[in-house]
Design a protein around this motif. Structure first.
Motif, PDB file in Angstrom:
ATOM      1  N   LEU A   1      -0.485   5.940  67.957  1.00 27.58           N
ATOM      2  CA  LEU A   1      -0.631   5.376  66.606  1.00 27.58           C
ATOM      3  C   LEU A   1      -1.054   3.908  66.625  1.00 27.58           C
ATOM      4  O   LEU A   1      -1.501   3.382  65.626  1.00 27.58           O
ATOM      5  N   TYR A   2      -0.864   3.228  67.747  1.00 25.97           N
ATOM      6  CA  TYR A   2      -1.064   1.772  67.778  1.00 25.97           C
ATOM      7  C   TYR A   2      -2.507   1.404  68.117  1.00 25.97           C
ATOM      8  O   TYR A   2      -3.221   2.159  68.756  1.00 25.97           O
ATOM      9  N   TRP A   3      -2.854   0.192  67.739  1.00 20.79           N
ATOM     10  CA  TRP A   3      -4.157  -0.346  68.148  1.00 20.79           C
ATOM     11  C   TRP A   3      -3.945  -0.965  69.529  1.00 20.79           C
ATOM     12  O   TRP A   3      -3.424  -2.067  69.650  1.00 20.79           O
ATOM     13  N   LEU A   4      -4.314  -0.228  70.565  1.00 23.45           N
ATOM     14  CA  LEU A   4      -4.030  -0.692  71.918  1.00 23.45           C
ATOM     15  C   LEU A   4      -5.278  -1.122  72.676  1.00 23.45           C
ATOM     16  O   LEU A   4      -5.229  -1.392  73.870  1.00 23.45           O
ATOM     17  N   GLU A   5      -6.406  -1.168  71.997  1.00 24.04           N
ATOM     18  CA  GLU A   5      -7.628  -1.694  72.612  1.00 24.04           C
ATOM     19  C   GLU A   5      -7.356  -3.096  73.125  1.00 24.04           C
ATOM     20  O   GLU A   5      -6.629  -3.854  72.483  1.00 24.04           O
ATOM     21  N   GLU A   6      -7.958  -3.416  74.222  1.00 22.03           N
ATOM     22  CA  GLU A   6      -7.686  -4.734  74.792  1.00 22.03           C
ATOM     23  C   GLU A   6      -8.115  -5.855  73.844  1.00 22.03           C
ATOM     24  O   GLU A   6      -9.232  -5.850  73.299  1.00 22.03           O
ATOM     25  N   ARG A   7      -7.225  -6.794  73.639  1.00 17.09           N
ATOM     26  CA  ARG A   7      -7.525  -8.004  72.863  1.00 17.09           C
ATOM     27  C   ARG A   7      -7.027  -9.163  73.697  1.00 17.09           C
ATOM     28  O   ARG A   7      -6.027  -9.026  74.419  1.00 17.09           O
ATOM     29  N   ILE A   8      -7.665 -10.272  73.564  1.00 22.15           N
ATOM     30  CA  ILE A   8      -7.221 -11.419  74.363  1.00 22.15           C
ATOM     31  C   ILE A   8      -6.277 -12.259  73.525  1.00 22.15           C
ATOM     32  O   ILE A   8      -6.577 -12.588  72.380  1.00 22.15           O
ATOM     33  N   SER A   9      -5.117 -12.566  74.110  1.00 24.21           N
ATOM     34  CA  SER A   9      -4.125 -13.309  73.353  1.00 24.21           C
ATOM     35  C   SER A   9      -3.829 -14.603  74.090  1.00 24.21           C
ATOM     36  O   SER A   9      -3.458 -14.581  75.263  1.00 24.21           O
ATOM     37  N   ASP A  10      -4.027 -15.723  73.413  1.00 28.41           N
ATOM     38  CA  ASP A  10      -3.730 -16.992  74.079  1.00 28.41           C
ATOM     39  C   ASP A  10      -3.115 -17.973  73.096  1.00 28.41           C
ATOM     40  O   ASP A  10      -2.629 -17.575  72.038  1.00 28.41           O
ATOM     41  N   GLY A  11      -3.135 -19.250  73.427  1.00 29.86           N
ATOM     42  CA  GLY A  11      -2.477 -20.252  72.590  1.00 29.86           C
ATOM     43  C   GLY A  11      -1.143 -20.645  73.196  1.00 29.86           C
ATOM     44  O   GLY A  11      -0.774 -20.167  74.273  1.00 29.86           O
ATOM     45  N   GLU A  12      -0.429 -21.510  72.482  1.00 28.86           N
ATOM     46  CA  GLU A  12       0.841 -22.001  73.018  1.00 28.86           C
ATOM     47  C   GLU A  12       1.908 -20.923  73.066  1.00 28.86           C
ATOM     48  O   GLU A  12       2.773 -20.905  73.933  1.00 28.86           O
ATOM     49  N   ASN A  13       1.873 -20.038  72.098  1.00 28.90           N
ATOM     50  CA  ASN A  13       2.826 -18.924  72.073  1.00 28.90           C
ATOM     51  C   ASN A  13       2.048 -17.636  71.840  1.00 28.90           C
ATOM     52  O   ASN A  13       2.021 -17.104  70.735  1.00 28.90           O
ATOM     53  N   PRO A  14       1.402 -17.136  72.891  1.00 34.09           N
ATOM     54  CA  PRO A  14       0.539 -15.960  72.705  1.00 34.09           C
ATOM     55  C   PRO A  14       1.331 -14.802  72.093  1.00 34.09           C
ATOM     56  O   PRO A  14       2.477 -14.557  72.470  1.00 34.09           O
ATOM     57  N   ILE A  15       0.704 -14.120  71.163  1.00 35.75           N
ATOM     58  CA  ILE A  15       1.371 -12.988  70.512  1.00 35.75           C
ATOM     59  C   ILE A  15       1.245 -11.769  71.401  1.00 35.75           C
ATOM     60  O   ILE A  15       0.181 -11.529  71.976  1.00 35.75           O
ATOM     61  N   GLU A  16       2.315 -11.004  71.487  1.00 39.81           N
ATOM     62  CA  GLU A  16       2.221  -9.739  72.200  1.00 39.81           C
ATOM     63  C   GLU A  16       1.566  -8.739  71.259  1.00 39.81           C
ATOM     64  O   GLU A  16       2.099  -8.428  70.202  1.00 39.81           O
ATOM     65  N   LEU A  17       0.378  -8.291  71.625  1.00 47.93           N
ATOM     66  CA  LEU A  17      -0.373  -7.420  70.711  1.00 47.93           C
ATOM     67  C   LEU A  17      -0.176  -5.966  71.086  1.00 47.93           C
ATOM     68  O   LEU A  17      -0.160  -5.602  72.259  1.00 47.93           O
ATOM     69  N   GLY A  18      -0.015  -5.138  70.089  1.00 45.45           N
ATOM     70  CA  GLY A  18       0.165  -3.702  70.347  1.00 45.45           C
ATOM     71  C   GLY A  18       1.043  -3.084  69.292  1.00 45.45           C
ATOM     72  O   GLY A  18       0.761  -3.184  68.098  1.00 45.45           O
ATOM     73  N   SER A  19       2.139  -2.498  69.755  1.00 50.65           N
ATOM     74  CA  SER A  19       2.941  -1.675  68.845  1.00 50.65           C
ATOM     75  C   SER A  19       3.489  -2.452  67.653  1.00 50.65           C
ATOM     76  O   SER A  19       3.763  -1.872  66.615  1.00 50.65           O
TER      77      SER A  19
END
Ligand SMILES: Cc1cc2nc3c(=O)[nH]c(=O)nc-3n(C[C@H](O)[C@H](O)[C@H](O)COP(=O)(O)OP(=O)(O)OC[C@H]3O[C@@H](n4cnc5c(N)ncnc54)[C@H](O)[C@@H]3O)c2cc1C
Ligand code: SF4
Lengths: 324, 556
Positions: B94-112
C-alpha cells in the motif's frame, strides 16, 4: 475493563463456547416453559379473568425469555468474569417458570411469587452493579460509558419481568366475584389489579423504549426503522398509564390497538435485528462473532411480552365497566 | 470466519483492473462495476493526477456536476475484501516505496508513515483519526503570529468539514471538549479500548480534558460497509471495508457519476502548448507512454509527488517547472513531529485491539495562555496501538535494542501503552522537494526531500515529550521510554492570495497556468497540530464547489 475486553481476556481460559451458551440458553428456555406449563392446569373461572391472567403471564414469560437469552449472550461476551453474572440468566429462567406456573392460593403458590420477587431483587441489584461499572470507568457517567459499559437497561428488564410477574399474580388471584378472602397479601379486585398492571406495563414500556433509544442512538439510527421502537412503545406506555389513571372505553380501544402494534413491533424488530447481524462482517456465517457484535436478536421480543401484559391489563380494566 | 479460504495474488499490482469499461467493485471479492471510458485523443474536461483525499473528492464531485473526468493513480485498484491480508509485510504494497532521496538536518524517513500508492491514496492505510483544524489556524499569521494565513475563512472550512465528515460517516463523540461547538458527528464514537483508557486515566489525573477520538471507521453499518470489528489492522489496510477510506467512499461515487479511474497509470509530465496552457498529461500504463488530452489538469499527488511532477513538467515557457514563477513549488514542506512516550503497565492492555488511536487530547492546541507553553503552534496526542513489527522497528531504530533485549521488550507488548503526538512544524522555505539527478525505472527524476526542524519545532516536541511523560506516569505507567519520528506531509505548493508568495490561489488554480490546478495536502500553508486528512478532504470539497461555480460562470 470493558465487557468486550474482558471477553477477549477470559475466552482463552474458558472452555465454554458461544455454541454451548446458545444451546444452554435454549435448553433452559425449553425447560422453563415445560416446568411452567406442567404447573399450569386449566381452571374454571371467569373467561375475561382467565384470558387476562393468561395473557399477562405469557407476556411476563416472553419478557423473561428475552432477558434470559440476552443476558446469557452478553454475559458470555463479558466472559462471566464475575461469578455473579450467571445469576442473571438463571433468575430469568426461574422467572419464566414462575410466570408460566398456575398461581395457587396454597403454599405451593408461594414458589412462583418467590421467583418473581427474586427476579425483581436480582434485577435491582444488577442495576446497582452495572451502575457501579459505568461510573468507575474514566469518563464516569459519560455517553461512551452509557453506550459500552455494562448496560443499565438489561438488569432493569429482569427487574421488570419480576415486577410484571408479581402484578400478574395479583391479577390471577384477584377475586372474580369481588369478594376478597383477606388471605392474600396482594388481593386486589380485578379492575384494581388491571390498573396496577397497566401502570406497571406502561412504566416498563417507557423504560424499555428508553433503553432501545439509547442503543439505537449509539447505532446513529442508521436505519429509519430504528425510530419505531422509540416512538410507538412509549406512546403506548403513556396511553396505558392514562388508562390506569382514568379508564375510558374509547381510550381503551385506542390503547388496545397501540398495544397490538407494539406486540407486532417486537416480532418485526427481531427480524430487523436478524438482518442487522447479517450486516456485520461475515454475516450469519460468522455468527459466533456477529451475533454478539451486532444488534441483540433476543431484545426486541420483550416489547411483545410487555404488549401482551398491557393487553391483559386492558382486559381486566374492561371487566370493571362490565361489573359496575 | 466464513469458512471461505482466500488466496492472495498480486494481480492488482501487475495489470490494470479498471479497463474495458469496468472497474473493481470494492465491496465485492471479485466483481466489477461499469465505468465510463474515454479515448486518449478525446479532450476530457478534467485529468486528475492522484485519487487520494484531494483527487478522489474532486473526481466524485466534478463528475457528479456533469464534467468528464479521468483520474490517474500510479498504484493498484484493490478490492480490500480479497486483496488485503492481516500481515504487515504483505501490506507494504500500500505504501509509496519508490526510492526517494531524503536529506537535510533531520532527514525524514520516507515510506509507510508518509504516503500511499493505490487508488484511494494514503487513506487506504491511514489511521483514521478525523480531527478539524482549530479556527485560528486558518489565520495563523494574523491571529497567532506565526506561519502563514490561509486564503480561506474558517467558517467556510467548517461547513466543508461537515460535508466530508458526513460522506465518510465519521464516528465521533457527542461532546467534543475543544474549539467552537460543532454539529453532531454522523456516527457515535466507538468504545474506547484499554489503550485509550490509559490516556483517559492520565488526563483525569492531570485534570485536563480528553475525548474518544473521532474516527473514520464505522460504529454501525453504512451502505455496503459493515461496522468495525476492532481487529486493529487499520494501518495496513482494512480488510472489512469498515474504514471509510476514499477507496470505498468517493471512488465508488466518482465511478457511478461517470468518471474513469486509471489504475497503475503514472503521470510523468504535464504538457503545455506554446501559450503556456496545459494540454493534457503524459502517462505510463501497460508498458508504454501515452497522452491524455484534457481541458484542465488537476494535480493531486500529495506533497512530494505533486511538486515533483510540476518541476518535471518544465518547458521553454516554464523553465523552472510549471506554476513556479514564484519559485515556491516544492517549498514550505511540513511534517508532523510524531514523538512518543511508552510505558509498561501491570494490567494487560492489548493495545492492538481496535483502531490504534481511540482516545485523544487536543489540550495543547488550545492552551494559548499556559505559562509553560514556550512555542508557536500546537500539538495533539493520541493513545497508541502499533502492530508488532511496526513497534519492534521503532524500538530498534530509536534505541538500537536488539537480540535478547528486543525480545524482552517485545515480551511486554501486551502490557504496554503509549502516547504519540501530532506536532505542528513551522513552514520553512528551505524544507523542500527538488529533483535529483537520479532517475527511476520510468526515466523520471527522483525527488529529493530536504527537511530540518527549526528551534520552535524542537521546543514544541520537547514540551510534548515532557507533558506526555507526566501523563503516562500519572496513569501508572512504569519504565517509560521515548521514541521520535515524523508523520504526514503537508505543503509544497501552498495556496495564498498573492502570486509572489504562493503557487496557487484559494481555488487551487495556479497563478501561472490558468487551466492547471492543485488539490491535495500540498496546498496547506500551515500544518496545524492535528492529522491532516479531514482538512485536505474539506478543502478539496470546497475547491470542487468553487470549480463548479466558476464553470457555471464560464470561467472554467
Ligand atoms: C500511515 C499513515 C497514517 C495516517 N493517519 C492519518 C490519520 O489518522 N488521520 C489523518 O487525518 N491523516 C492521516 N494520514 C495522512 C493522510 O492519509 C494524508 O494526509 C492524505 O491522504 C493526503 O491526501 P492527498 O490527497 O494529498 O494524497 P494521497 O491521499 O496520498 O493521494 C495521492 C495519490 O496520488 C497518487 N500519485 C502520486 N503521484 C502520481 C503520479 N505522478 N501519477 C499518478 N498517480 C500519482 C498516489 O499513488 C496516491 O494514491 C496518514 C498517513 C499515513 C501514511
Ligand atoms: S479495526 Fe476496524 S477499521 Fe481497523 S482494520 Fe479492523 S475493521 Fe478495519
Amino acid at each position: 475493563m470493558s465487557a468486550r475486553q474482558a471477553a477477549h481476556r477470559e475466552r482463552g481460559s474458558r472452555s465454554i463456547g458461544l455454541d454451548a451458551v446458545a444451546a444452554g440458553g435454549v435448553i433452559a428456555l425449553v425447560a422453563a416453559f415445560a416446568i411452567g406449563s406442567a404447573l399450569r392446569p386449566e381452571r374454571k373461572s371467569d373467561p375475561v379473568h382467565r384470558r387476562a391472567t393468561r395473557k399477562a403471564r405469557d407476556g411476563a414469560a416472553i419478557l423473561g425469555a428475552s432477558v434470559l437469552m440476552d443476558s446469557a449472550m452478553e454475559h458470555f461476551r463479558g466472559g462471566f468474569h464475575n461469578r455473579a453474572m450467571v445469576l442473571a440468566p438463571a433468575t430469568a429462567a426461574a422467572s419464566i417458570a414462575a410466570s408460566l406456573a398456575e398461581p395457587r392460593p396454597d403454599r405451593t403458590g408461594r414458589l412462583p411469587r418467590l421467583g418473581h420477587a427474586l427476579s425483581f431483587a436480582v434485577g435491582a441489584a444488577g442495576l446497582g452493579f452495572h451502575f457501579y461499572n459505568v461510573t468507575k470507568r474514566p469518563g464516569g457517567l459519560s455517553w461512551n460509558n452509557l453506550f459500552y459499559a455494562a448496560p443499565l437497561g438489561a438488569p432493569g428488564a429482569l427487574a421488570i419481568s419480576g415486577l410484571l410477574g408479581l402484578t400478574s399474580e395479583a391479577l390471577s388471584i384477584a377475586p372474580v366475584d369481588g369478594n376478597r378472602t383477606g388471605n392474600e397479601a396482594l388481593a386486589w379486585s380485578l379492575p384494581e389489579a388491571g390498573r396496577g398492571l397497566a401502570l406497571a406495563t406502561g412504566g416498563s414500556l417507557l423504560v424499555t423504549a428508553a433503553e432501545a433509544g439509547l442503543l439505537h442512538f449509539r447505532g446513529a439510527f442508521h436505519n429509519p426503522a430504528m425510530w419505531l421502537p422509540v416512538t410507538v412503545p412509549p406512546a403506548t406506555g403513556l396511553f396505558l398509564i392514562g388508562e390506569a389513571a382514568n379508564p375510558t372505553d374509547s381510550g381503551r380501544e385506542v390503547t388496545r390497538w397501540a398495544a397490538r402494534g407494539v406486540a407486532v413491533l417486537g416480532v418485526v424488530g427481531t427480524a430487523f435485528h436478524v438482518w442487522g447481524v447479517h450486516r456485520n462482517m461475515g454475516g450469519w456465517h460468522n455468527w459466533r462473532q456477529t451475533s454478539l457484535a451486532g444488534p441483540p436478536t433476543p431484545a426486541p421480543i420483550s416489547f411483545t411480552g410487555l404488549a401482551m401484559a398491557g393487553l391483559a391489563a386492558l382486559d381486566a380494566l374492561g371487566s370493571e365497566e362490565r361489573s359496575s | 470466519m466464513s469458512g471461505r479460504v482466500s488466496v492472495l495474488d498480486d494481480a492488482a499490482e501487475l495489470r490494470p483492473r479498471a479497463v474495458s469499461g469496468r472497474a473493481p467493485d470494492v465491496f465485492s471479492r471479485e466483481d466489477c462495476v461499469p465505468m465510463a471510458q474515454f479515448r486518449d485523443e478525446e479532450e476530457v474536461d478534467f485529468a486528475i493526477v492522484g485519487t487520494g483525499c484531494g483527487g478522489g473528492v474532486l473526481a466524485a464531485k466534478l463528475a457528479e456536476a456533469g464534467g468528464s473526468v479521468v483520474a490517474f493513480d500510479a498504484g493498484p485498484f484493490f478490492r480490500p475484501l480479497a486483496d488485503f491480508a492481516s500481515d504487515e509485510r504483505e501490506q507494504e504494497k500500500l505504501y509509496w516505496l519508490e526510492e526517494r532521496i531524503s536529506d537535510g538536518e533531520n532527514p525524514i524517513e520516507l515510506g509507510s508513515n508518509n504516503s500511499g500508492r493505490c487508488v484511494g491514496g494514503s487513506t487506504v492505510h491511514f489511521q483514521m483519526v478525523a480531527l478539524r483544524f482549530r479556527p485560528e489556524w486558518f489565520q495563523a499569521r494574523t491571529k497567532l503570529g506565526y506561519g502563514a494565513d490561509w486564503p480561506v475563512d474558517w467558517r467556510e472550512m467548517w461547513r466543508y468539514y461537515e460535508e466530508v465528515e458526513k460522506a465518510c460517516s465519521i464516528s465521533g463523540p457527542i461532546r467534543y471538549p475543544w474549539g467552537p461547538k460543532r454539529g453532531r458527528y454522523p456516527y457515535r464514537a466507538h468504545e474506547v479500548n484499554a489503550a485509550g483508557l490509559v490516556l483517559a486515566r492520565g488526563a483525569e489525573a492531570l485534570g485536563i480534558d480528553w475525548a474518544p477520538t473521532p474516527l473514520c471507521t464505522l460504529s454501525a453499518p453504512h451502505g455496503k460497509s459493515p461496522p468495525c470489528v476492532y481487529r486493529g489492522m487499520c494501518k495496513i489496510g482494512c480488510s472489512t471495508n469498515a474504514k471509510q477510506s476514499v477507496l470505498v467512499t468517493y471512488i465508488p461515487r466518482a465511478l457511478a457519476a461517470g468518471a474513469e479511474i486509471r489504475d497503475l497509470a503514472t503521470v510523468g509530465r504535464i504538457e503545455t502548448d506554446r501559450w503556456g496552457r496545459a494540454t493534457g498529461v503524459a502517462y505510463f500504463r501497460e508498458g508504454r507512454w501515452r497522452f491524455q488530452k484534457a481541458r484542465h489538469v488537476i494535480v493531486a499527488g500529495y506533497s512530494i509527488e505533486t511538486p515533483r511532477l510540476l518541476l518535471n513538467s518544465h518547458s521553454a515557457r516554464h523553465p523552472d517547472g510549471l506554476a513556479n514563477s514564484s519559485g515556491l513549488v516544492g517549498r514550505h514542506l511540513m511534517v508532523h513531529s510524531n514523538h512518543a512516550v511508552w510505558a509498561e503497565f501491570d494490567e494487560e492492555i492489548r493495545w492492538y485491539k481496535g483502531p490504534p488511536s481511540m482516545a485523544c487530547c487536543e489540550h495543547w492546541n488550545y492552551a494559548d495562555d499556559d505559562p509553560t507553553k514556550d512555542f508557536d503552534g500546537g500539538y495533539a496526542f493520541m493513545s497508541q496501538g502499533p502492530l508488532p513489527s511496526d513497534f519492534a522497528t521503532s524500538i530498534v531504530t530509536n534505541s538500537g535494542e536488539f537480540g535478547m533485549d528486543l525480545r524482552a521488550r517485545m515480551a511486554k507488548y501486551n502490557r504496554m501503552a503509549g502516547l504519540k503526538m501530532v506536532g505542528e512544524t513551522m513552514p520553512q522555505a528551505d524544507n523542500r522537494v527538488t529533483l535529483s539527478e537520479g532517475k527511476d525505472d520510468l526515466g523520471l527524476p527522483r525527488p529529493r526531500v530536504t527537511f530540518g526542524y527549526c528551534d520552535n519545532d524542537k521546543r514544541l516536541y520537547a514540551h510534548a515529550l515532557d507533558f506526555m511523560g507526566r501523563m503516562i506516569e500519572a496513569a501508572e505507567g512504569k519504565n517509560r521510554f521515548e521514541t521520535e519520528g515524523t508523520a504526514h506531509l503537508m505543503g509544497g505548493c501552498r495556496m495564498g492570495e498573492d502570486p509572489k508568495t504562493s503557487v496557487v490561489n484559494a481555488d487551487g488554480r495556479s497563478w501561472d497556468v490558468p487551466n492547471l490546478w492543485v488539490c491535495d495536502g500540498s496546498l496547506m500553508p500551515t500544518g496545524g497540530g492535528v492529522n491532516p486528512s479531514m482538512t485536505i478532504l474539506a478543502n478539496a470539497a470546497r475547491i470542487a464547489d468553487r470549480m463548479i461555480a466558476a464553470g457555471r460562470r464560464g470561467e472554467v
